[in-house]
Design a protein around this motif. Structure first.
Motif, mmCIF file in Angstrom:
data_model
loop_
_atom_site.group_PDB
_atom_site.id
_atom_site.type_symbol
_atom_site.label_atom_id
_atom_site.label_comp_id
_atom_site.label_asym_id
_atom_site.label_seq_id
_atom_site.Cartn_x
_atom_site.Cartn_y
_atom_site.Cartn_z
ATOM 1 N N ILE A 112 -13.063 0.670 16.950
ATOM 2 C CA ILE A 112 -13.602 0.960 15.612
ATOM 3 C C ILE A 112 -12.834 0.144 14.576
ATOM 4 O O ILE A 112 -11.600 0.130 14.568
ATOM 5 C CB ILE A 112 -13.502 2.462 15.289
ATOM 6 N N GLY A 113 -13.569 -0.518 13.685
ATOM 7 C CA GLY A 113 -12.995 -1.229 12.551
ATOM 8 C C GLY A 113 -13.523 -0.657 11.254
ATOM 9 O O GLY A 113 -14.714 -0.327 11.154
ATOM 10 N N GLN A 114 -12.653 -0.537 10.245
ATOM 11 C CA GLN A 114 -13.037 0.126 8.996
ATOM 12 C C GLN A 114 -12.310 -0.501 7.817
ATOM 13 O O GLN A 114 -11.139 -0.865 7.919
ATOM 14 C CB GLN A 114 -12.676 1.616 9.075
ATOM 15 N N GLY A 115 -13.032 -0.626 6.696
ATOM 16 C CA GLY A 115 -12.402 -0.997 5.432
ATOM 17 C C GLY A 115 -12.017 0.256 4.678
ATOM 18 O O GLY A 115 -12.835 1.172 4.514
ATOM 19 N N ALA A 116 -10.770 0.322 4.218
ATOM 20 C CA ALA A 116 -10.272 1.544 3.578
ATOM 21 C C ALA A 116 -10.987 1.846 2.268
ATOM 22 O O ALA A 116 -11.035 3.005 1.839
ATOM 23 C CB ALA A 116 -8.766 1.428 3.334
ATOM 24 N N ASN A 117 -11.547 0.819 1.612
ATOM 25 C CA ASN A 117 -12.147 1.005 0.291
ATOM 26 C C ASN A 117 -13.672 1.066 0.337
ATOM 27 O O ASN A 117 -14.323 0.931 -0.700
ATOM 28 C CB ASN A 117 -11.724 -0.133 -0.639
ATOM 29 N N ASP A 118 -14.225 1.270 1.502
ATOM 30 C CA ASP A 118 -15.676 1.236 1.681
ATOM 31 C C ASP A 118 -16.354 2.303 0.817
ATOM 32 O O ASP A 118 -16.150 3.498 1.020
ATOM 33 C CB ASP A 118 -15.995 1.484 3.157
ATOM 34 N N ILE B 193 -9.465 11.082 24.540
ATOM 35 C CA ILE B 193 -10.448 10.072 24.928
ATOM 36 C C ILE B 193 -10.022 8.742 24.316
ATOM 37 O O ILE B 193 -9.761 8.666 23.114
ATOM 38 C CB ILE B 193 -11.855 10.458 24.426
ATOM 39 N N PRO B 194 -9.921 7.678 25.103
ATOM 40 C CA PRO B 194 -9.420 6.399 24.576
ATOM 41 C C PRO B 194 -10.280 5.856 23.439
ATOM 42 O O PRO B 194 -11.508 5.787 23.545
ATOM 43 C CB PRO B 194 -9.474 5.470 25.792
ATOM 44 N N VAL B 195 -9.630 5.468 22.343
ATOM 45 C CA VAL B 195 -10.291 4.805 21.222
ATOM 46 C C VAL B 195 -9.249 3.969 20.496
ATOM 47 O O VAL B 195 -8.092 4.390 20.355
ATOM 48 C CB VAL B 195 -10.950 5.821 20.261
ATOM 49 N N THR B 196 -9.632 2.792 20.083
ATOM 50 C CA THR B 196 -8.759 1.916 19.293
ATOM 51 C C THR B 196 -9.315 1.846 17.883
ATOM 52 O O THR B 196 -10.512 1.594 17.696
ATOM 53 C CB THR B 196 -8.698 0.509 19.905
ATOM 54 N N TYR B 197 -8.459 2.068 16.888
ATOM 55 C CA TYR B 197 -8.904 2.175 15.498
ATOM 56 C C TYR B 197 -8.081 1.230 14.628
ATOM 57 O O TYR B 197 -6.855 1.349 14.557
ATOM 58 C CB TYR B 197 -8.748 3.617 15.025
ATOM 59 N N VAL B 198 -8.779 0.281 13.959
ATOM 60 C CA VAL B 198 -8.134 -0.715 13.109
ATOM 61 C C VAL B 198 -8.688 -0.587 11.690
ATOM 62 O O VAL B 198 -9.906 -0.619 11.488
ATOM 63 C CB VAL B 198 -8.378 -2.145 13.636
ATOM 64 N N GLU C 169 -2.838 0.603 22.680
ATOM 65 C CA GLU C 169 -2.663 0.426 24.124
ATOM 66 C C GLU C 169 -3.987 0.288 24.872
ATOM 67 O O GLU C 169 -4.007 -0.156 26.032
ATOM 68 C CB GLU C 169 -1.872 1.608 24.705
ATOM 69 N N PHE C 170 -5.101 0.623 24.227
ATOM 70 C CA PHE C 170 -6.394 0.548 24.904
ATOM 71 C C PHE C 170 -7.099 -0.796 24.680
ATOM 72 O O PHE C 170 -8.160 -1.033 25.270
ATOM 73 C CB PHE C 170 -7.310 1.680 24.445
ATOM 74 N N ALA C 171 -6.552 -1.641 23.834
ATOM 75 C CA ALA C 171 -7.149 -2.947 23.561
ATOM 76 C C ALA C 171 -6.207 -4.024 24.097
ATOM 77 O O ALA C 171 -5.066 -4.127 23.638
ATOM 78 C CB ALA C 171 -7.385 -3.137 22.068
ATOM 79 N N PRO C 172 -6.636 -4.806 25.066
ATOM 80 C CA PRO C 172 -5.738 -5.769 25.710
ATOM 81 C C PRO C 172 -5.045 -6.708 24.720
ATOM 82 O O PRO C 172 -5.699 -7.318 23.870
ATOM 83 C CB PRO C 172 -6.683 -6.559 26.621
ATOM 84 N N GLY C 173 -3.736 -6.780 24.829
ATOM 85 C CA GLY C 173 -2.955 -7.700 24.013
ATOM 86 C C GLY C 173 -2.634 -7.210 22.624
ATOM 87 O O GLY C 173 -1.852 -7.831 21.913
ATOM 88 N N LEU C 174 -3.249 -6.087 22.197
ATOM 89 C CA LEU C 174 -3.062 -5.647 20.813
ATOM 90 C C LEU C 174 -1.666 -5.090 20.581
ATOM 91 O O LEU C 174 -1.026 -5.399 19.564
ATOM 92 C CB LEU C 174 -4.129 -4.614 20.443
ATOM 93 N N ALA C 175 -1.179 -4.264 21.491
ATOM 94 C CA ALA C 175 0.162 -3.688 21.317
ATOM 95 C C ALA C 175 1.204 -4.791 21.209
ATOM 96 O O ALA C 175 2.121 -4.733 20.370
ATOM 97 C CB ALA C 175 0.479 -2.744 22.473
#
Length: 670
Positions: free
Chosen positions: A576-582, A602-607, A660-666
């Protein structure tokens, strides 16, 4: 719960992305070449034909540049934005000022600015806080002022002001106490007022000397509300052009004689709505219209530009759009989209019948292995025709035939809106994903615009149901036609496309191998609670087409169609990707479902991007999220990926959960 733990274990045990890279002789196109700043974009001719303006990087940020029209190489920057890119520009009627709008951090409180070409002085014409300015009318005859709408008095409604461009003086023309919009003529006189109705329809009223008549000129019901509206007056004010779907399905181009009220149909197409018009620069008379069904085409209505359109069609390689014309109408700017080459903008000299290339938007993509896009018609289970666009990787379709040599993983890329549409042409996401080894399919599901009112209305109250069925039907079409296999399809999209992603992993939890949600709503009830105040005029449309939160039945429907309430059913990886000011899809929409998934392990990656709104305008942020995305998809689908590298650190990205659920992100954020 065991199956979700198992999913996490399988994720952790998957092969690293570099081990999954398929053997291919197609070079990997760098992300930055696709999603970085264009070299030049959005060129405009000044009305007097003496100047060219465009958007181009200055110190890495898109700014407005200007050059003499006969010496483009003498361009100079007019603005000096340091962080947020300027994405469009347009000219004042006297050709002295380049105008642009700009917000702060994606808050969509767009203010109007102008820069004097001679002096370089920049003016904020609407210097207000928490205000969204709109340009309502620019006249071809009145050169020193324009009409603007400003909602600083009441955030729901835009009052109309006359803006003197030389001094910046604002003079109130019309206080707005509940009208969705106004239409002015070429004398900058307000002639039509638009008011929303309780049934989701719209009433249009004549205006005289600032007074709105009590009896509507035209009444439009809900089913016609998105396909019927006044467009423009001729310069003498005697004819009003409409797009009109009443008594028909697709919207026609209609001319109304103002004096008698008589309506005359000028053009219509059974396949698609009238998309736009070309109008005589002196009279305002319509010369041609555009139709966009599978692809866009111009259709002449008069002989005065018929030869020009034929010349452009015969002398450009790709789909062309006329983007700018001088007041004398002797010079045009023409944008040409060849799909498998970067966009190019040309200067067309009408008298000499000569095309001169001004620039290529992304010269770094010239010669790159860009993939062909194919328009396809897909039948839904209940018989609707879904105009869709398929891009295949060159590894399985080297000639661009649209036929896959063998099945490959696929990304279903869903457009936002939902009252919008996908179109034929160069598409950065299609090219990027196809280059990574995926088929890419975009579907104009029911509710999409451009294909008539019946197609829009077929999506009413069908969020997460028949609208989602259309996407599933398109996936099944791709499987039947050998494009992909049932276990290798991801779903991805922004806004409504983000909602569709969440619907995909909750309502049909085993259909997709993974999902990428960008600024998508998870809770339709809270979505409607937090829509921007300046959408007040369209609120009943939302209620009638999505579900009415003011009624018990409506609340029940919104609850039933909200993916948040089915978070426990998710069993596929989610990013999931989100803009804080949306301002459209509040950050809580993403936070709610991330929290619900985290609580259930449940695995989820949030940016999250703290300086973005409804999507990622800053290239550095877009590149960062796409770096995470392509490595996430490589693990899920087995395609190839460019390493994240420094992309995330170079952005403002905040990884709130699940690195940890998105390869290479950590590793990338250490």
């Amino acid at each position: 719960m065991m199956r979700y733990v198992l999913s996490a274990v399988l994720l952790a045990a998957a092969l690293p992305a570099h081990a999954q890279t398929p053997a291919t002789d197609v070079p990997l196109i760098e992300r930055a070449k696709i999603f970085g700043n264009p070299t030049k974009a959005a060129a405009r001719l000044s009305p007097d034909g003496k100047w060219l303006s465009w958007i181009a990087p200055r110190d890495g940020v898109l700014n407005v540049w200007v050059a003499p029209a006969d010496h483009p190489s003498q361009a100079k920057p007019l603005t000096d934005e340091k962080v947020r890119p300027i994405r469009s520009n347009f000219w004042s009627p006297d050709s002295k000022v380049v105008l642009f709008i700009q917000d702060k951090g994606g808050d969509e409180n767009f203010l109007l600015y102008g820069v004097d070409v001679a002096s370089g002085k920049q003016t904020n014409y609407t210097p207000f806080e928490k205000t969204r300015a709109q340009v309502l009318q620019i006249s071809s005859k009145i050169k020193d002022r324009i009409l603007v709408g400003i909602n600083n008095r009441d955030p729901r409604w835009h009052d109309v002001y006359s803006l003197e461009l030389a001094t910046g003086k604002l003079t109130l023309v019309q206080q707005n106490d509940g009208y969705g919009g106004f239409l002015a003529d070429d004398q900058l006189k307000l002639r039509i007022a638009e008011k929303s109705r309780a049934d989701g329809g719209v009433s249009y009223y004549r205006m005289n000397d600032g007074k709105v008549e009590s009896t509507p000129l035209v009444e439009v019901g809900l089913e016609d509300s998105q396909t019927t509206s006044p467009w423009a007056f001729t310069t003498d004010g005697s004819t009003l052009y409409w797009t009109d779907s009443r008594q028909r399905n697709t919207s026609a181009l209609v001319a109304q004689d103002v004096a008698s009220g008589k309506m005359t149909v000028l053009a219509e197409d059974q396949r698609a709505d009238i998309g736009g018009t070309l109008q005589d620069k002196k009279t305002g008379r319509v010369q041609a219209y555009s139709i966009d069904y599978l692809t866009q085409e111009y259709v002449p209505l008069s002989d005065d530009i018929k030869d020009d359109l034929a010349f452009l069609k015969n002398n450009t390689k790709g789909q062309f759009v006329i983007t700018s014309r001088t007041e004398a109408d002797d010079k045009w700017l023409v944008a040409v989209d060849a799909v498998t080459a970067p966009d190019a903008t040309w200067l067309y000299d009408r008298k000499a019948k000569k095309l001169t290339r001004l620039y290529v938007s992304r010269p770094e993509l010239e010669g790159a292995p860009l993939a062909a896009m194919q328009p396809v018609e897909i039948k839904s289970r209940d018989g609707l025709t879904l105009v869709s666009y398929l891009t295949l990787p060159k590894t399985v379709d080297p000639t661009g035939s649209g036929k896959a040599g063998k099945p490959v993983p696929m990304v279903l890329f869903v457009h936002g809106g939902p009252w919008a549409r996908d179109r034929y042409g160069y598409n950065s996401y299609h090219q990027w994903l196809a280059n990574r080894g995926y088929a890419v399919l975009s579907v104009n599901y029911r509710g999409s615009t451009g294909f008539g009112k019946n197609f829009i209305s077929a999506g009413d109250l069908q969020w997460g149901r028949k609208m989602h069925d259309d996407l599933i039907d398109a996936v099944q079409w791709a499987i039947r036609n050998g494009v992909t296999t049932g276990d290798k399809v991801a779903i991805m999209g922004g806004s409504y496309g983000g909602y569709a992603t969440l619907a995909g992993v909750t309502f049909t939890p085993t259909t997709f191998a993974c999902g990428v949600d960008i600024v998508g709503p998870s809770n339709l009830f809270t979505l409607l609670q937090t829509i921007p105040p300046y959408w007040e005029a369209g609120k009943q449309q939302f209620y009638k087409r999505m579900g009415d939160p003011t009624t018990e039945d409506g609340r029940a429907l919104l609850k039933e169609r909200s993916p948040l309430n089915y978070a426990d059913k998710i069993r596929r990886p989610l990013l999931i990707g989100q803009g804080a000011n949306d301002p459209r899809v509040n950050v809580r929409e993403s936070e709610q479902i991330v929290d619900a998934m985290a609580a259930r392990k449940i695995p989820v990656t949030y940016v999250v991007f703290p300086d973005e709104g409804h999507g990622f305008a800053r290239p550095v942020n877009n590149i960062a999220f796409n770096a995470v995305t392509e490595n996430f998809l490589a693990q899920c689908l087995g395609g190839r990926a460019e390493a994240i590298g420094n992309a995330v650190k170079a952005s403002t990205a905040q990884v709130k959960h699940g690195a940890e659920f998105a390869p290479g992100l950590a590793e990338a954020i250490k």
